[in-house]
Design an enzyme around this catalytic site. Sequence first.
Site, PDB file in Angstrom:
ATOM      1  CG  ASP A  50      -6.873 -71.406  -3.946  1.00  0.00           C
ATOM      2  OD1 ASP A  50      -6.924 -71.407  -4.979  1.00  0.00           O
ATOM      3  OD2 ASP A  50      -7.666 -70.657  -3.266  1.00  0.00           O
ATOM      4  CG  ASP A  77      -6.156 -63.380   2.542  1.00  0.00           C
ATOM      5  OD1 ASP A  77      -6.211 -63.182   1.425  1.00  0.00           O
ATOM      6  OD2 ASP A  77      -6.840 -62.944   3.474  1.00  0.00           O
ATOM      7  CB  VAL A  78      -2.396 -63.702  -2.355  1.00  0.00           C
ATOM      8  CG1 VAL A  78      -2.135 -65.088  -2.652  1.00  0.00           C
ATOM      9  CG2 VAL A  78      -3.951 -63.205  -3.058  1.00  0.00           C
ATOM     10  CG  ASN A 104      -3.049 -68.757 -11.484  1.00  0.00           C
ATOM     11  OD1 ASN A 104      -2.954 -68.355 -12.614  1.00  0.00           O
ATOM     12  ND2 ASN A 104      -3.977 -69.675 -10.739  1.00  0.00           N
ATOM     13  CE1 TYR A 170      -8.672 -60.622 -13.850  1.00  0.00           C
ATOM     14  CE2 TYR A 170      -8.714 -60.328 -16.303  1.00  0.00           C
ATOM     15  CZ  TYR A 170      -8.415 -61.101 -15.115  1.00  0.00           C
ATOM     16  OH  TYR A 170      -7.553 -62.329 -15.589  1.00  0.00           O
ATOM     17  CE  LYS A 174      -5.067 -60.940 -14.482  1.00  0.00           C
ATOM     18  NZ  LYS A 174      -4.039 -61.949 -13.651  1.00  0.00           N
ATOM     19  CB  ALA A 203      -7.393 -70.765 -20.701  1.00  0.00           C
TER      20      ALA A 203
END
Length: 262
Positions: A50, A77-78, A104, A170, A174, A203
């Site tokens: 993370d 850091d993605v 994720n 978003y 996705k 969720a």
Amino acid sequence: MDLSAAPKEIDGHGLLAGKVVLITAAAGTGIGSTTARRALLEGADVVVSDYHERRLGETRDELAALGLGRVESVVCDVTSTEAVDALIAQTVAAAGRLDVLVNNAGLGGQTPVIDMTDDEWDRVLNVTLTSVMRATRAALRYFRDVDHGGVIVNNASVLGWRAQHSQSHYAAAKAGVMALTRCSAIEAVEHGVRINAVSPSIARHKFLEKTSSSELLDQLSSDEAFGRAAEPWEIATTIAFLASDYSSYLTGEVISVSSQRA
């Protein structure tokens, strides 16, 4: 029978015994950390990653306290290609190998297109879509070179299929994750790698509560056939299935984890 009551979490069945599983965006209480816990319950060693160093350390300690498999953590850091490449290398150095990558990482928000800035659009696409490409690319290079095969599971969303107000950035990201999953899966076959995705509807967890209003979450939850949101572990068990040999013939698939009304 009260269908709105969440079921008890199921026990592990050794689906990932002997495997090393890397999960991005795994700090905190969301799907990432829950997937790490499920991987441990299924017999795996895990590496959690993370951007938030403190929260990541807390999550690592909580997972290690379960007394199951080995738990390592790597800050990453993605949005940085260099950091993502280093994440794969550090995972292998710490755990000895890599068998499963769970992409994720994602970033949402609520902004109508008419009010959206270029920076806001770019940030969501970078974290939610381009990061998945970066990690997939790095993992595929590793799997190609070691030649022992592997699995990648991406976290998409039903918003990649359906419309929701103020979610264009978003949802576009996705939908891109879904397309990336399908196309990269075809390329990955020659390296013995399967790539699939889960597409949750809703969720509920603490992080989601911070980014969306309770009124909206209550409405979305009530629209589900069971009249409730999924528990994060109900997403994690589907990810574990896709990561396991039980799904050996599935690749390029996007599995909807939802109870949407027909």
